[in-house]
Design a protein around this motif. Structure first.
Motif, short mmCIF file in Angstrom:
data_model
loop_
_atom_site.label_atom_id
_atom_site.label_comp_id
_atom_site.label_asym_id
_atom_site.label_seq_id
_atom_site.Cartn_x
_atom_site.Cartn_y
_atom_site.Cartn_z
N THR A 1 0.79 -1.32 0.01
CA THR A 1 -0.02 0.04 -0.26
C THR A 1 0.98 1.10 0.12
OG1 THR A 1 -1.83 -1.28 1.23
CG2 THR A 1 -1.86 1.35 1.30
N THR A 2 0.54 2.20 -0.70
CA THR A 2 1.45 3.42 -1.01
C THR A 2 0.69 4.41 0.28
OG1 THR A 2 1.68 3.15 -3.29
CG2 THR A 2 2.08 5.33 -2.32
N LEU A 3 1.58 4.90 0.79
CA LEU A 3 1.10 5.98 2.00
C LEU A 3 0.94 7.24 1.17
CD1 LEU A 3 0.60 6.74 4.97
CD2 LEU A 3 3.02 7.34 5.05
N THR A 4 -0.25 7.81 1.13
CA THR A 4 -0.48 9.24 0.66
C THR A 4 -0.60 10.19 1.75
OG1 THR A 4 -2.97 9.03 0.50
CG2 THR A 4 -1.67 8.05 -1.40
N PRO A 5 -0.73 11.73 1.24
CA PRO A 5 -0.93 12.70 2.34
C PRO A 5 -2.25 12.55 2.50
CG PRO A 5 -0.24 13.43 0.33
CD PRO A 5 -0.05 12.12 0.08
N PHE A 6 -3.07 12.02 1.97
CA PHE A 6 -4.61 12.09 1.87
C PHE A 6 -5.35 10.83 2.48
CE2 PHE A 6 -2.87 13.80 -1.92
CZ PHE A 6 -2.93 15.08 -1.72
N ALA A 7 -5.22 10.81 3.87
CA ALA A 7 -5.48 9.45 4.54
C ALA A 7 -6.65 8.72 4.08
CB ALA A 7 -5.73 9.82 6.12
N GLY A 8 -6.35 7.33 3.78
CA GLY A 8 -7.39 6.60 3.16
C GLY A 8 -7.71 6.79 1.58
N ASP A 9 -7.19 7.60 1.04
CA ASP A 9 -7.36 8.04 -0.46
C ASP A 9 -6.63 7.09 -1.06
OD1 ASP A 9 -9.02 9.99 0.38
OD2 ASP A 9 -7.53 11.58 -0.26
N ASP A 10 -7.46 6.51 -2.18
CA ASP A 10 -6.96 5.59 -3.23
C ASP A 10 -5.90 6.38 -4.20
OD1 ASP A 10 -6.41 3.92 -5.15
OD2 ASP A 10 -8.83 3.32 -5.53
N ASP B 1 3.24 23.43 -11.98
CA ASP B 1 2.33 23.00 -13.12
C ASP B 1 1.90 21.82 -13.20
OD1 ASP B 1 2.99 25.46 -14.16
OD2 ASP B 1 4.89 25.15 -15.30
N THR B 2 2.68 20.71 -12.87
CA THR B 2 2.04 19.24 -12.97
C THR B 2 1.00 19.28 -12.00
OG1 THR B 2 4.47 18.66 -13.51
CG2 THR B 2 2.98 17.06 -12.85
N THR B 3 1.16 19.82 -10.65
CA THR B 3 0.08 19.71 -9.70
C THR B 3 -1.18 19.90 -10.19
OG1 THR B 3 1.85 19.88 -7.87
CG2 THR B 3 -0.45 20.48 -7.23
N TYR B 4 -1.19 21.38 -10.80
CA TYR B 4 -2.43 21.77 -11.19
C TYR B 4 -3.11 21.31 -12.41
CZ TYR B 4 -2.51 24.83 -7.25
OH TYR B 4 -2.54 25.04 -5.71
N SER B 5 -2.39 20.40 -13.14
CA SER B 5 -2.85 19.66 -14.30
C SER B 5 -3.03 18.11 -13.76
CB SER B 5 -1.93 19.75 -15.28
OG SER B 5 -0.60 19.17 -15.16
N ALA B 6 -2.79 17.79 -12.76
CA ALA B 6 -2.93 16.42 -12.02
C ALA B 6 -4.42 15.83 -12.11
CB ALA B 6 -2.41 15.90 -10.71
N VAL B 7 -4.86 14.83 -12.61
CA VAL B 7 -6.10 14.31 -12.39
C VAL B 7 -6.31 13.42 -11.22
CG1 VAL B 7 -7.64 12.80 -13.91
CG2 VAL B 7 -5.97 14.35 -15.19
N THR B 8 -5.50 12.55 -10.97
CA THR B 8 -5.48 11.76 -9.74
C THR B 8 -4.74 11.90 -8.66
OG1 THR B 8 -4.31 9.89 -10.60
CG2 THR B 8 -6.52 9.81 -11.26
N ILE B 9 -5.06 11.42 -7.47
CA ILE B 9 -4.13 11.47 -6.53
C ILE B 9 -2.83 10.57 -6.64
CG2 ILE B 9 -3.89 10.67 -4.07
CD1 ILE B 9 -5.94 12.72 -3.99
N GLN C 1 -8.08 7.66 -7.21
CA GLN C 1 -8.96 8.55 -6.88
C GLN C 1 -8.88 9.72 -7.65
OE1 GLN C 1 -10.25 9.14 -2.84
NE2 GLN C 1 -11.60 10.71 -3.53
N ARG C 2 -9.93 10.60 -8.17
CA ARG C 2 -10.01 11.90 -8.80
C ARG C 2 -9.26 12.67 -7.69
NH1 ARG C 2 -10.96 12.05 -14.25
NH2 ARG C 2 -11.10 14.21 -14.21
N ALA C 3 -8.32 13.56 -8.00
CA ALA C 3 -7.90 14.90 -7.27
C ALA C 3 -8.82 15.84 -7.25
CB ALA C 3 -6.50 15.13 -7.62
N SER C 4 -9.04 16.56 -6.10
CA SER C 4 -9.72 17.64 -5.90
C SER C 4 -8.86 18.95 -5.77
CB SER C 4 -10.73 17.59 -4.60
OG SER C 4 -9.82 17.64 -3.46
N ASP C 5 -9.72 20.04 -6.12
CA ASP C 5 -8.78 21.42 -5.93
C ASP C 5 -8.10 21.33 -4.59
OD1 ASP C 5 -9.55 22.14 -8.50
OD2 ASP C 5 -11.12 23.44 -7.65
N ALA C 6 -8.85 20.82 -3.59
CA ALA C 6 -8.17 20.88 -2.11
C ALA C 6 -6.82 20.06 -2.09
CB ALA C 6 -9.15 20.56 -1.09
N ASP C 7 -6.88 18.80 -2.74
CA ASP C 7 -5.65 18.06 -2.87
C ASP C 7 -4.57 18.76 -3.42
OD1 ASP C 7 -7.34 15.88 -1.68
OD2 ASP C 7 -8.02 15.11 -3.66
N ARG C 8 -4.65 19.38 -4.61
CA ARG C 8 -3.86 19.97 -5.44
C ARG C 8 -3.26 21.13 -4.69
NH1 ARG C 8 -8.07 19.41 -8.98
NH2 ARG C 8 -7.73 17.68 -10.53
#
Length: 193
Positions: free
Chosen positions: A2-11, A47-55, A14-21
């Motif tokens: 399992t990959t640890l993400t800065p978004f607890a429990g997020d897959d 630039d890559t952050t704001y064009s990201a689609v998924t977590i 999963q599509r990234a939200s503006d808050a995630d970015r």
């Protein structure tokens, strides 16, 4: 594994939200401010952050940063409101500093001079609320920034340049000049000051 993400429990799929970015942009801004990233690396990753689609698209951008900075528990102060004021005084802000997503610059019977050229901006869009009463606010924006003026003036000078095309951040200028001066420019300091 399992990959640890800065978004607890997020897959990661999963599509990234503006808050995630915004959280990733805050981590990158802090890394730039502490010298872990160069300005060029920061710009590329932002630039890559704001064009990201998924977590999962966001993970490689912070993987080489310390674990503590990769797991923000709350939004960075740099993503919130930042205030700088000059009241009956002259204040100069330049060099490397972390601006807020909404930065309020206010001058009352004073002079406030702000250079954003080396500032760490928390995202691709920043709002500058410039308010001047019987004073002046002078702001230099980064090269490539696009500037949109949404403010007003009453018995004042208001000069906002730097609009048009650019690959840098979008800077919205709001606020009001009353019996004062607001100048926003890119490049060489205007000689009319």
């Amino acid at each position: 594994m399992t990959t640890l993400t800065p978004f607890a429990g997020d897959d990661p799929a999963q599509r990234a939200s503006d808050a995630d970015r915004d959280r990733i942009a805050a981590v990158l801004g802090e890394a730039l401010a502490t010298g872990r990233l160069t300005s060029a690396e920061h710009a590329d990753r932002l630039d890559t952050t704001y064009s990201a689609v998924t977590i999962g698209d966001l993970l490689p951008l912070i993987r080489d940063l310390p674990e503590a900075s990769r797991t923000p528990t709350s939004p960075s102060p740099g993503t919130e409101t930042h205030r700088v004021a000059a009241v009956f005084s002259k204040v100069i802000r330049r060099g490397r500093w972390v601006a807020g997503r909404h930065t309020e610059l206010r001058s009352v019977f004073g002079a406030l001079i702000v250079d954003l050229s080396d500032a760490v901006l928390p995202g691709r869009e920043v709002t500058l609320e410039l308010n001047s009463f019987c004073g002046k606010v002078i702001v230099a924006v980064p090269p490539g920034a696009r500037v949109v003026d949404e403010g007003s003036a009453l018995f004042s000078k208001r000069s906002v340049t730097g609009g048009g095309q650019g690959d840098g951040p979008l800077i919205r200028v709001t606020g009001q000049a009353r019996f004062g001066k607001i100048v926003v420019y890119r490049g060489q300091h205007p000689s009319a000051l």
